[in-house]
Design a protein around this motif. Structure first.
Motif, PDB file in Angstrom:
ATOM      1  N   LYS A 112       0.814  -1.215   0.000  1.00 30.48           N
ATOM      2  CA  LYS A 112       0.000   0.000   0.000  1.00 30.48           C
ATOM      3  C   LYS A 112       0.851   1.270   0.000  1.00 30.48           C
ATOM      4  O   LYS A 112       0.569   2.221  -0.736  1.00 30.48           O
ATOM      5  N   GLY A 113       1.893   1.305   0.831  1.00 32.89           N
ATOM      6  CA  GLY A 113       2.721   2.502   0.890  1.00 32.89           C
ATOM      7  C   GLY A 113       3.368   2.824  -0.437  1.00 32.89           C
ATOM      8  O   GLY A 113       3.452   3.989  -0.847  1.00 32.89           O
ATOM      9  N   ARG A 114       3.836   1.796  -1.137  1.00 32.09           N
ATOM     10  CA  ARG A 114       4.453   2.009  -2.440  1.00 32.09           C
ATOM     11  C   ARG A 114       3.417   2.473  -3.475  1.00 32.09           C
ATOM     12  O   ARG A 114       3.708   3.302  -4.335  1.00 32.09           O
ATOM     13  N   ILE A 115       2.211   1.904  -3.400  1.00 30.37           N
ATOM     14  CA  ILE A 115       1.150   2.320  -4.319  1.00 30.37           C
ATOM     15  C   ILE A 115       0.808   3.789  -4.094  1.00 30.37           C
ATOM     16  O   ILE A 115       0.734   4.582  -5.046  1.00 30.37           O
ATOM     17  N   LEU A 116       0.606   4.176  -2.843  1.00 30.26           N
ATOM     18  CA  LEU A 116       0.244   5.563  -2.543  1.00 30.26           C
ATOM     19  C   LEU A 116       1.325   6.524  -3.019  1.00 30.26           C
ATOM     20  O   LEU A 116       1.034   7.573  -3.603  1.00 30.26           O
ATOM     21  N   SER A 124      -9.205   9.879  -1.886  1.00 29.72           N
ATOM     22  CA  SER A 124     -10.177  10.124  -2.947  1.00 29.72           C
ATOM     23  C   SER A 124     -11.182   8.978  -3.037  1.00 29.72           C
ATOM     24  O   SER A 124     -10.953   7.883  -2.531  1.00 29.72           O
ATOM     25  N   ARG A 125     -12.271   9.269  -3.722  1.00 31.20           N
ATOM     26  CA  ARG A 125     -13.271   8.249  -4.028  1.00 31.20           C
ATOM     27  C   ARG A 125     -13.278   8.069  -5.542  1.00 31.20           C
ATOM     28  O   ARG A 125     -13.617   8.992  -6.281  1.00 31.20           O
ATOM     29  N   TYR A 126     -12.853   6.889  -5.991  1.00 30.08           N
ATOM     30  CA  TYR A 126     -12.797   6.574  -7.425  1.00 30.08           C
ATOM     31  C   TYR A 126     -13.816   5.488  -7.736  1.00 30.08           C
ATOM     32  O   TYR A 126     -13.784   4.410  -7.141  1.00 30.08           O
ATOM     33  N   TRP A 127     -14.682   5.762  -8.724  1.00 31.38           N
ATOM     34  CA  TRP A 127     -15.701   4.796  -9.120  1.00 31.38           C
ATOM     35  C   TRP A 127     -15.444   4.285 -10.531  1.00 31.38           C
ATOM     36  O   TRP A 127     -14.930   5.012 -11.385  1.00 31.38           O
ATOM     37  N   LEU A 128     -15.835   3.035 -10.762  1.00 35.32           N
ATOM     38  CA  LEU A 128     -15.728   2.453 -12.103  1.00 35.32           C
ATOM     39  C   LEU A 128     -16.847   3.020 -12.984  1.00 35.32           C
ATOM     40  O   LEU A 128     -18.031   2.858 -12.695  1.00 35.32           O
ATOM     41  N   ALA A 129     -16.452   3.686 -14.059  1.00 34.72           N
ATOM     42  CA  ALA A 129     -17.435   4.378 -14.890  1.00 34.72           C
ATOM     43  C   ALA A 129     -18.417   3.414 -15.547  1.00 34.72           C
ATOM     44  O   ALA A 129     -19.606   3.726 -15.686  1.00 34.72           O
ATOM     45  N   PRO A 178     -21.435   3.051  -6.137  1.00 39.36           N
ATOM     46  CA  PRO A 178     -20.867   2.294  -7.265  1.00 39.36           C
ATOM     47  C   PRO A 178     -19.637   1.504  -6.822  1.00 39.36           C
ATOM     48  O   PRO A 178     -18.986   1.840  -5.836  1.00 39.36           O
ATOM     49  N   PRO A 179     -19.285   0.448  -7.538  1.00 46.12           N
ATOM     50  CA  PRO A 179     -18.014  -0.250  -7.270  1.00 46.12           C
ATOM     51  C   PRO A 179     -16.857   0.742  -7.365  1.00 46.12           C
ATOM     52  O   PRO A 179     -16.829   1.589  -8.262  1.00 46.12           O
ATOM     53  N   SER A 180     -15.919   0.639  -6.429  1.00 48.47           N
ATOM     54  CA  SER A 180     -14.882   1.659  -6.330  1.00 48.47           C
ATOM     55  C   SER A 180     -13.485   1.047  -6.316  1.00 48.47           C
ATOM     56  O   SER A 180     -13.313  -0.152  -6.091  1.00 48.47           O
ATOM     57  N   LEU A 181     -12.496   1.920  -6.556  1.00 46.28           N
ATOM     58  CA  LEU A 181     -11.091   1.541  -6.498  1.00 46.28           C
ATOM     59  C   LEU A 181     -10.411   2.355  -5.398  1.00 46.28           C
ATOM     60  O   LEU A 181      -9.401   3.013  -5.622  1.00 46.28           O
ATOM     61  N   ASP A 182     -10.986   2.312  -4.222  1.00 43.25           N
ATOM     62  CA  ASP A 182     -10.463   3.054  -3.080  1.00 43.25           C
ATOM     63  C   ASP A 182     -10.792   2.252  -1.827  1.00 43.25           C
ATOM     64  O   ASP A 182     -11.054   1.054  -1.912  1.00 43.25           O
ATOM     65  N   LYS A 183     -10.786   2.890  -0.660  1.00 46.60           N
ATOM     66  CA  LYS A 183     -11.018   2.089   0.540  1.00 46.60           C
ATOM     67  C   LYS A 183     -12.487   2.014   0.967  1.00 46.60           C
ATOM     68  O   LYS A 183     -12.785   1.599   2.083  1.00 46.60           O
ATOM     69  N   GLN A 184     -13.412   2.346   0.048  1.00 49.22           N
ATOM     70  CA  GLN A 184     -14.820   2.161   0.366  1.00 49.22           C
ATOM     71  C   GLN A 184     -15.133   0.682   0.604  1.00 49.22           C
ATOM     72  O   GLN A 184     -15.996   0.343   1.410  1.00 49.22           O
ATOM     73  N   ARG A 187      -7.849  -3.574  -5.377  1.00 50.34           N
ATOM     74  CA  ARG A 187      -8.446  -2.330  -5.868  1.00 50.34           C
ATOM     75  C   ARG A 187      -7.398  -1.221  -6.011  1.00 50.34           C
ATOM     76  O   ARG A 187      -7.405  -0.466  -6.986  1.00 50.34           O
ATOM     77  N   TYR A 188      -6.502  -1.125  -5.038  1.00 47.55           N
ATOM     78  CA  TYR A 188      -5.451  -0.117  -5.112  1.00 47.55           C
ATOM     79  C   TYR A 188      -4.518  -0.395  -6.296  1.00 47.55           C
ATOM     80  O   TYR A 188      -4.103   0.524  -7.006  1.00 47.55           O
ATOM     81  N   LEU A 189      -4.191  -1.666  -6.510  1.00 48.05           N
ATOM     82  CA  LEU A 189      -3.326  -2.018  -7.637  1.00 48.05           C
ATOM     83  C   LEU A 189      -4.010  -1.742  -8.973  1.00 48.05           C
ATOM     84  O   LEU A 189      -3.362  -1.293  -9.932  1.00 48.05           O
ATOM     85  N   ASP A 190      -5.305  -2.002  -9.057  1.00 47.59           N
ATOM     86  CA  ASP A 190      -6.063  -1.727 -10.275  1.00 47.59           C
ATOM     87  C   ASP A 190      -6.007  -0.236 -10.585  1.00 47.59           C
ATOM     88  O   ASP A 190      -5.719   0.170 -11.724  1.00 47.59           O
TER      89      ASP A 190
END
Length: 292
Positions: free
Chosen positions: A51-55, A228-233, A242-248, A280-283
């Motif tokens: 996670k730290g490297r991704i952030l 941030s809140r990122y959703w799959l369009a 919506p399905p998300s790519l964050d910590k929701q 999700r973070y890697l995606d």
């Protein structure tokens, strides 16, 4: 997979946050992104591998993508102080040397869609942070225009949403206007680049600091899945989260735990939740061309 939950480097500690350990290097700071993860202002007992490297990689992508809008504190790692060299292998990919600034005492939140605490406040008052919104909005609806909704920065407990007028009382009216305008410009840039990658930037928060010369600088992190809140369009549908790519994904799991009152200590996380957050973070990172 190894997980870094804490650091103990031989430098003065500037501060330890929920995720980052910050060390004082004199005129600069060393920011180390751990693998800790927090939700509802509580740090979970388990970390998220990588996670730290991704952030760090995602934030660096955004610092580069927005530096024409506002200077940022990232100064690159090519000229690391010699004192850091013995720790370079351990810090590689998760640590950055940055300019030291005087942080603003507010978080600069921008919302393009209605969700999270904003949704709860809208349901109760029809407003978010004093901003009146149209009646009849649904969860996850896109707002007519992105709105600036600042919050306090609390060392302990929950940050508090405040109005722009209250923020102006805290930092001064002219500075509040600059922070608002920069935050909205950064959000629009983020939303544009995210849309090109099939994701919606629902909301995000920025932090700023003042340099010794009085220059306003973007600090901390920028447009990461933590902030941030990122959703799959392609699966976005107003009326539900919506399905998300964050910590929701983590928050949704924690909401199912009737035995936890959102106060420390936080509950232990099952392996499938840890792996779900990591995936999700890697995606998200891969969509911005970030490779670990």
């Amino acid at each position: 997979m190894s997980i870094l939950l804490s650091t103990d480097l031989p430098f003065p500690v500037f501060r330890r946050g929920k995720v980052r350990d910050v060390y004082d290097l004199g005129k600069q700071l060393l920011i180390v992104a751990s693998d800790r993860i927090s939700a509802f202002d509580c740090v979970m007992p388990e970390g998220i591998p990588d996670k730290g490297r991704i952030l760090t990689a995602v934030a660096n992508f955004w610092f580069a993508a927005t530096e024409d809008l506002v200077p940022n504190h990232f100064r690159g790692n090519a000229g690391w102080p010699a004192a850091l060299e013995p720790y370079r292998s351990a810090l590689e990919g998760r640590a950055v040397v940055v300019e030291k600034t005087r942080p603003m005492p507010v978080e600069c939140v921008v919302r393009g869609y209605i969700a999270g605490s904003g949704w709860k406040e809208y349901q109760a008052t029809g407003r978010i942070c004093g901003v009146s919104l149209p009646a009849g909005l649904r969860l996850a609806d896109r707002l007519p225009e992105p709105i600036f909704t600042p919050a306090t920065k609390e060392e302990e407990g929950h940050d508090e949403n405040i109005s722009f007028e209250r923020m102006a009382e805290i930092v001064g009216h002219d500075l509040a206007l600059r922070l608002r305008d920069l935050s909205l410009a950064l959000y629009r840039r983020g939303a544009e680049l995210a849309a090109e990658r099939g994701i919606l930037l629902a909301d995000t928060k920025f932090e700023f600091g003042l340099s010794d010369e009085g220059e306003l600088i973007l600090i901390d992190e920028a447009l990461t899945p933590d902030s941030s809140r990122y959703w799959l369009a392609d699966s976005y549908q107003p009326g539900k989260n919506p399905p998300s790519l964050d910590k929701q994904f983590l928050r949704d799991y924690l909401e199912t735990l009737s035995s936890w009152n959102k106060q420390p200590p936080a509950p232990h996380l099952p392996a499938e939740i840890i792996e779900g957050v990591r995936a999700r973070y890697l995606d998200l990172a891969s969509r911005f061309g970030v490779k670990l």
